[in-house]
Design a protein around this motif. Sequence first.
Motif, PDB file in Angstrom:
ATOM      1  N   PRO A 321      14.492 -40.960  -2.609  1.00  0.00           N
ATOM      2  CA  PRO A 321      13.519 -39.899  -2.323  1.00  0.00           C
ATOM      3  C   PRO A 321      12.948 -39.333  -3.620  1.00  0.00           C
ATOM      4  N   ALA A 322      11.626 -39.168  -3.668  1.00  0.00           N
ATOM      5  CA  ALA A 322      10.977 -38.742  -4.902  1.00  0.00           C
ATOM      6  C   ALA A 322       9.719 -37.954  -4.582  1.00  0.00           C
ATOM      7  N   ARG A 323       9.213 -37.276  -5.617  1.00  0.00           N
ATOM      8  CA  ARG A 323       7.939 -36.559  -5.528  1.00  0.00           C
ATOM      9  C   ARG A 323       7.009 -37.111  -6.616  1.00  0.00           C
ATOM     10  N   VAL A 324       5.741 -37.363  -6.235  1.00  0.00           N
ATOM     11  CA  VAL A 324       4.767 -37.872  -7.195  1.00  0.00           C
ATOM     12  C   VAL A 324       4.377 -36.745  -8.149  1.00  0.00           C
ATOM     13  N   THR A 325       4.625 -36.951  -9.446  1.00  0.00           N
ATOM     14  CA  THR A 325       4.311 -35.946 -10.466  1.00  0.00           C
ATOM     15  C   THR A 325       2.969 -36.213 -11.121  1.00  0.00           C
ATOM     16  N   THR A 339       9.407 -37.886  -9.816  1.00  0.00           N
ATOM     17  CA  THR A 339      10.633 -37.153 -10.102  1.00  0.00           C
ATOM     18  C   THR A 339      11.638 -37.428  -8.984  1.00  0.00           C
ATOM     19  N   VAL A 340      12.813 -37.945  -9.382  1.00  0.00           N
ATOM     20  CA  VAL A 340      13.878 -38.269  -8.438  1.00  0.00           C
ATOM     21  C   VAL A 340      15.053 -37.349  -8.724  1.00  0.00           C
ATOM     22  N   LEU A 346      10.920 -41.463 -13.028  1.00  0.00           N
ATOM     23  CA  LEU A 346      10.760 -42.909 -13.005  1.00  0.00           C
ATOM     24  C   LEU A 346       9.272 -43.235 -13.013  1.00  0.00           C
ATOM     25  N   GLN A 347       8.918 -44.284 -13.763  1.00  0.00           N
ATOM     26  CA  GLN A 347       7.542 -44.777 -13.725  1.00  0.00           C
ATOM     27  C   GLN A 347       7.482 -46.008 -12.841  1.00  0.00           C
ATOM     28  N   GLY A 364       2.081 -34.681  -5.814  1.00  0.00           N
ATOM     29  CA  GLY A 364       2.745 -33.749  -4.911  1.00  0.00           C
ATOM     30  C   GLY A 364       3.312 -34.394  -3.667  1.00  0.00           C
ATOM     31  N   SER A 365       2.928 -35.658  -3.384  1.00  0.00           N
ATOM     32  CA  SER A 365       3.412 -36.337  -2.179  1.00  0.00           C
ATOM     33  C   SER A 365       4.909 -36.596  -2.268  1.00  0.00           C
TER      34      SER A 365
END
Length: 383
Positions: A321-325, A339-340, A346-347, A364-365
């Motif tokens: 699970p992550a959020r797009v920064t 951001t995990v 992670l890229q 933000g997704s």
Amino acid sequence: MIQDLKVTEASCAHVSTNDTVAEFAGATKRFGAILAADRIDLSIRRGEFLSFLGPSGCGKTTALRMLAGFDSPTEGAVLIDGQDVSAVPAHLRPVNMVFQHYALFPHMTVAQNVGYGLRQRRPRLSKSEIAQKTDKALATVRLAEFGTRRIWELSGGQQQRVALARAIINEPQILLLDEPMAALDAKLRGEMQRELLELQRSLNITFVLVTHDQEEALSMSDRICIMAKGRIMQVGSPQDLYDRPRCRYVADFVGKANIVTGQIDGRHGGTAQAILGNGATVILRDLPGDSRHTVEIAVRPEALSVAAQNLPLTEGTAALPARVTHRTFLGDRIEYLLTVEGIGQLQVNAPRQAGGALGEHMVGSLVHVLWPEGTGLVLADDS
């Protein structure tokens, strides 16, 4: 640990063969208290394109200068064709060098610059023989009509070709290149890289390049020697170094890599199971003989992918699970920075044609980073 791996690469460095044109045998160079090259062991193969790659101060130029004869090793030896040339001056070695700033004579014509080395030979060559060889060298670098021009009348790329012609006219066994494209703009640098590679293949002589540009080394070299603090960290083909870096330094320096910490939780065949900081379990390629419990893991950005959280998963694929920064559109691909929790950032590089609608996965997704089974490599210690 890297020292042991380096010895494996250099195990043949003390035995000259027909395939070996030059060797560093424990070559060390000190400048007072500064250790510029530390026990370099390396065999250079006849006819290959080898690059020394690393940041400023890593020892790559010192290695090149020891091979050229401008510096002598403090300890160890440099050999050419099996003969120790450590004490042989530069002008008596079967090598020539192209310098970063070309070192052309502004008061001479192009032809005079190219033929300069031949005019210094003893016994002297005839004027007609020098002219013939000069014309041939200029034709080789596609400057046949430029012999009467002055250096200041040439572009940067043309000046580089003059420097190359001057270097190859003496038919060296080894051509040394000290960041020869550093002064060129990006477009011209790409063109000259292709021309230089074509020239090397047509001449079939050994080229040894020093560069800090990883893209330049990856695109041109048969093998690359990665250096740090005067030491060889790893030697291999561009694909080997990219796909199987042995340590964090190499993984970080060659291409881009996500490096995370994990706990080894079991092994099976050629794979290892690791638990990451967020509790997710991933299946990695194993490092044979590594018995550490806590390890560093490298995974390339293009090996991962981004998916909506409700997307069905393939068996063996871990979903983090992550959020797009950040999201950067680069034409052929989209670069995501995510951001995990428990791991950090992670890229992920997603090819444009595989990404679907460009509106997906905006900043933000909430998404999943997909980590396929067998992706990632356990790294050795940099030390």
